[in-house]
Design a protein around this motif. Structure first.
Motif, PDB file in Angstrom:
ATOM      1  N   ASP A   1      14.164  10.996  -3.712  1.00 33.69           N
ATOM      2  CA  ASP A   1      13.480  11.432  -4.923  1.00 33.69           C
ATOM      3  C   ASP A   1      12.933  10.160  -5.565  1.00 33.69           C
ATOM      4  OD1 ASP A   1      14.138  14.121  -4.655  1.00 33.69           O
ATOM      5  OD2 ASP A   1      16.151  13.741  -5.444  1.00 33.69           O
ATOM      6  N   ALA A   2      11.632  10.052  -5.649  1.00 31.12           N
ATOM      7  CA  ALA A   2      11.047   8.795  -6.131  1.00 31.12           C
ATOM      8  C   ALA A   2       9.679   9.038  -6.744  1.00 31.12           C
ATOM      9  CB  ALA A   2      10.910   7.808  -4.961  1.00 31.12           C
ATOM     10  N   GLU A   3       9.314   8.074  -7.574  1.00 30.96           N
ATOM     11  CA  GLU A   3       7.952   8.024  -8.120  1.00 30.96           C
ATOM     12  C   GLU A   3       7.192   7.101  -7.180  1.00 30.96           C
ATOM     13  OE1 GLU A   3       8.213   7.673 -12.684  1.00 30.96           O
ATOM     14  OE2 GLU A   3       7.117   5.904 -11.989  1.00 30.96           O
ATOM     15  N   LEU A   4       6.283   7.654  -6.400  1.00 25.71           N
ATOM     16  CA  LEU A   4       5.661   6.835  -5.345  1.00 25.71           C
ATOM     17  C   LEU A   4       4.163   6.689  -5.583  1.00 25.71           C
ATOM     18  CD1 LEU A   4       6.445   6.897  -1.578  1.00 25.71           C
ATOM     19  CD2 LEU A   4       4.082   6.841  -2.346  1.00 25.71           C
ATOM     20  N   THR A   5       3.687   5.457  -5.518  1.00 23.77           N
ATOM     21  CA  THR A   5       2.252   5.193  -5.546  1.00 23.77           C
ATOM     22  C   THR A   5       1.804   4.921  -4.120  1.00 23.77           C
ATOM     23  OG1 THR A   5       2.465   4.180  -7.720  1.00 23.77           O
ATOM     24  CG2 THR A   5       0.436   3.714  -6.513  1.00 23.77           C
ATOM     25  N   ALA A   6       0.798   5.682  -3.676  1.00 24.93           N
ATOM     26  CA  ALA A   6       0.257   5.496  -2.324  1.00 24.93           C
ATOM     27  C   ALA A   6      -1.166   4.977  -2.455  1.00 24.93           C
ATOM     28  CB  ALA A   6       0.264   6.824  -1.568  1.00 24.93           C
ATOM     29  N   LEU A   7      -1.396   3.769  -1.945  1.00 23.30           N
ATOM     30  CA  LEU A   7      -2.734   3.170  -2.015  1.00 23.30           C
ATOM     31  C   LEU A   7      -3.359   3.138  -0.642  1.00 23.30           C
ATOM     32  CD1 LEU A   7      -2.079  -0.150  -3.995  1.00 23.30           C
ATOM     33  CD2 LEU A   7      -2.825   2.039  -4.945  1.00 23.30           C
ATOM     34  N   ASP A   8      -4.659   3.259  -0.613  1.00 18.60           N
ATOM     35  CA  ASP A   8      -5.400   2.901   0.601  1.00 18.60           C
ATOM     36  C   ASP A   8      -6.796   2.492   0.176  1.00 18.60           C
ATOM     37  OD1 ASP A   8      -4.775   3.312   3.802  1.00 18.60           O
ATOM     38  OD2 ASP A   8      -6.917   3.228   3.329  1.00 18.60           O
ATOM     39  N   VAL A   9      -7.311   1.495   0.872  1.00 21.01           N
ATOM     40  CA  VAL A   9      -8.617   0.956   0.489  1.00 21.01           C
ATOM     41  C   VAL A   9      -9.743   1.933   0.819  1.00 21.01           C
ATOM     42  CG1 VAL A   9      -9.163  -0.282   2.650  1.00 21.01           C
ATOM     43  CG2 VAL A   9      -9.845  -1.271   0.444  1.00 21.01           C
ATOM     44  N   ASP A  10      -9.468   2.866   1.725  1.00 20.43           N
ATOM     45  CA  ASP A  10     -10.511   3.761   2.235  1.00 20.43           C
ATOM     46  C   ASP A  10     -10.401   5.130   1.558  1.00 20.43           C
ATOM     47  OD1 ASP A  10     -12.013   5.534   3.703  1.00 20.43           O
ATOM     48  OD2 ASP A  10     -11.520   4.630   5.635  1.00 20.43           O
ATOM     49  N   PRO A  11     -11.356   5.468   0.667  1.00 14.61           N
ATOM     50  CA  PRO A  11     -11.240   6.736  -0.071  1.00 14.61           C
ATOM     51  C   PRO A  11     -11.204   7.954   0.855  1.00 14.61           C
ATOM     52  CG  PRO A  11     -13.008   5.365  -0.969  1.00 14.61           C
ATOM     53  CD  PRO A  11     -12.541   4.690   0.277  1.00 14.61           C
ATOM     54  N   ALA A  12     -11.958   7.906   1.962  1.00 10.81           N
ATOM     55  CA  ALA A  12     -11.963   9.065   2.874  1.00 10.81           C
ATOM     56  C   ALA A  12     -10.574   9.255   3.474  1.00 10.81           C
ATOM     57  CB  ALA A  12     -12.997   8.863   3.972  1.00 10.81           C
TER      58      ALA A  12
END
Ligand SMILES: C[S@@+](CC[C@H](N)C(=O)[O-])C[C@H]1O[C@@H](n2cnc3c(N)ncnc32)[C@H](O)[C@@H]1O
Length: 441
Positions: A274-285
């Motif tokens: 159970d976590a607050e997760l930020t998922a990043l990726d440089v590619d919007p698609a």
């Protein structure tokens, strides 16, 4: 490979040859196959992947049969046919069928004027097979089906294992599922598959390995989010990052998946904690793929399209308890699943990727809370994209401590203990993991 309803083999060969021509011109297999009519695509993919795994051999044979390369569409068809026919023991069709249908593909397509040439080359190959195969084997690119620079690098990097790794790359990977802990269990999913006559063996904490791969839509439970497709080595990331991690008592656990798309490891983290997760990726698609995967699995994260190293653009200033940095890399560890990668990569790409990896490590380390962790991962078999990155990093960060980590997971290596539990044959992709802990303030 073919069923009674399948399009005729000559049409499949035409589609696969066009895709092979596109890959040889620099396109990824995924992009090349996207232009193939849906009804033809699975068959064209199977033929294309077979050809890419045997392309070194096929090109060497073609140059023995015709010193000057014919026009690209003819050359692609010829190389495709040679890749499929050269090794009779593993050929998907009889030599007669294959040659007949390859000539038909030429006759009915853009290579019409060259169909006699295709016919002559392939029939000569069948007549002189033994001698031609023996001559071609003198070329390491034909023998190992990888570019020369890649073979040399593997020999230097893995003097004990290079042959086993390269050989393994020429076989299709098994299908490995990761069971969604929030929706099912390994035992329940195994029983569900069993009930449909599908054999699956448990592997690792959450995995099921299907020795006989099946088309994913044919397996029960996908749409309802009971499982995802994920290699056994990739399934190590979430447990490595989370096991033994100190959990805050006064707020949710804060996690960052810095290079997250399509979200395989993001989802596993959220299935486990159970976590607050930020998922990043440089590619919007590719961020859209994270959203799709999380929705199917019933999970939630904050997904953002951003350059993870440009911290000022996306970070709110609150440190993370743990960061997964699954960095962009050569993908040299996943060539079983992506057989185009070896032919698309250039050796100069490695130096550029290493710069990216160092840049991301440097930028993200300050975001780790004191006592927190960063897991550095790449799906590469080259130490330049693994061990050497961490050695360089540790030399400049005395506050970073290397926790027990798998390091390089080399498929089919002769090392004593398998890194993935229950995986004695080391039937996993090539990966690298180093788990770093930040000293208390
Ligand atoms: C190895 S893949 C990640 C696979 C993913 N972790 C998973 O398990 O499904 C690497 C990803 O890094 C992304 N990427 C490359 N450079 C990046 C950067 N500077 N910031 C954020 N993402 C980046 C790529 O778009 C790619 O999706």
């Amino acid at each position: 490979m073919s069923t009674t309803q399948a399009p005729p083999l000559w049409r499949q060969l035409q589609a696969a040859a066009a895709a092979l021509q596109a890959v040889r011109a620099g396109q990824s297999a995924t992009t090349a196959l996207a232009t193939v009519a849906p009804a033809l695509r699975p068959a064209a993919q199977a033929l294309l992947f077979h050809a890419l795994r045997q392309l070194g051999r096929a090109e060497a044979l073609r140059s023995l049969l015709a010193k000057r390369a014919p026009a690209p569409p003819v050359d692609a068809l010829l190389c495709l046919a040679l890749a499929l026919v050269w090794d009779e023991a593993n050929a998907p069709y009889t030599p007669f069928t294959l040659v007949d249908q390859a000539v038909e593909a030429a006759r009915r397509g853009g290579a019409r004027a060259q169909s006699g040439f295709v016919n002559a080359c392939l029939r000569r190959f069948l007549r002189e097979r033994e001698a031609l195969v023996a001559t071609s084997a003198r070329d390491p690119v034909a023998q190992w089906n990888h570019p020369r620079w890649w073979i040399a690098r593997m020999q230097r990097d893995w003097p004990q294992d290079w042959q086993a790794v390269l050989r393994a790359s020429d076989h299709a990977a098994p299908l490995t599922l990761r069971v969604n802990r929030r929706r099912s269990t390994v035992a329940a999913m195994q029983a569900r598959l069993q009930a449909e006559g599908i054999a699956a063996q448990p592997i690792g904490d959450d995995g099921l390995l299907l020795p006989r791969p099946r088309p994913v839509p044919e397996l029960p439970g996908y749409a309802e989010g009971a499982w995802s497709v994920q290699d056994a080595a990739a399934q190590l990331a979430a447990p490595l990052l989370l096991q033994g991690l100190a959990r805050p008592t006064d707020r949710p656990l804060r996690l960052l998946d810095a290079c997250a798309a399509p979200g395989g490891k993001t989802a596993h983290l959220l299935e486990c904690a159970d976590a607050e997760l930020t998922a990043l990726d440089v590619d919007p698609a590719r961020c859209a793929r994270i959203h799709e995967n999380l929705a199917r699995l019933g999970l939630a994260a904050e997904v953002r399209a951003a350059d993870a190293a440009d911290v000022a653009a996306w970070w709110d200033g609150r440190p993370f308890d743990a960061i997964l940095l699954d960095a962009p890399c050569s993908a040299s560890g996943i060539v079983r699943r992506h057989p185009d990668v070896r032919w698309l990569r250039r050796e100069s790409d490695i130096a550029q990727l290493v710069v990216q990896q160092d840049r991301l490590l440097q930028a993200l380390w300050p975001l780790v809370a004191p006592g927190g962790r960063l897991l550095f991962a790449t799906c590469s078999v080259f130490p330049a994209e693994g061990r050497e990155r961490i050695e360089t990093f540790l030399a400049h960060h005395s506050e970073a401590r290397l926790l027990p980590s798998p390091g390089h997971l080399i498929p089919c290596s002769a090392a004593a203990a398998p890194a993935v539990p229950d995986n004695r044959p080391r039937d996993n992709d090539g990966f690298f993991y180093s788990l770093l802990e930040k000293g208390p303030r």
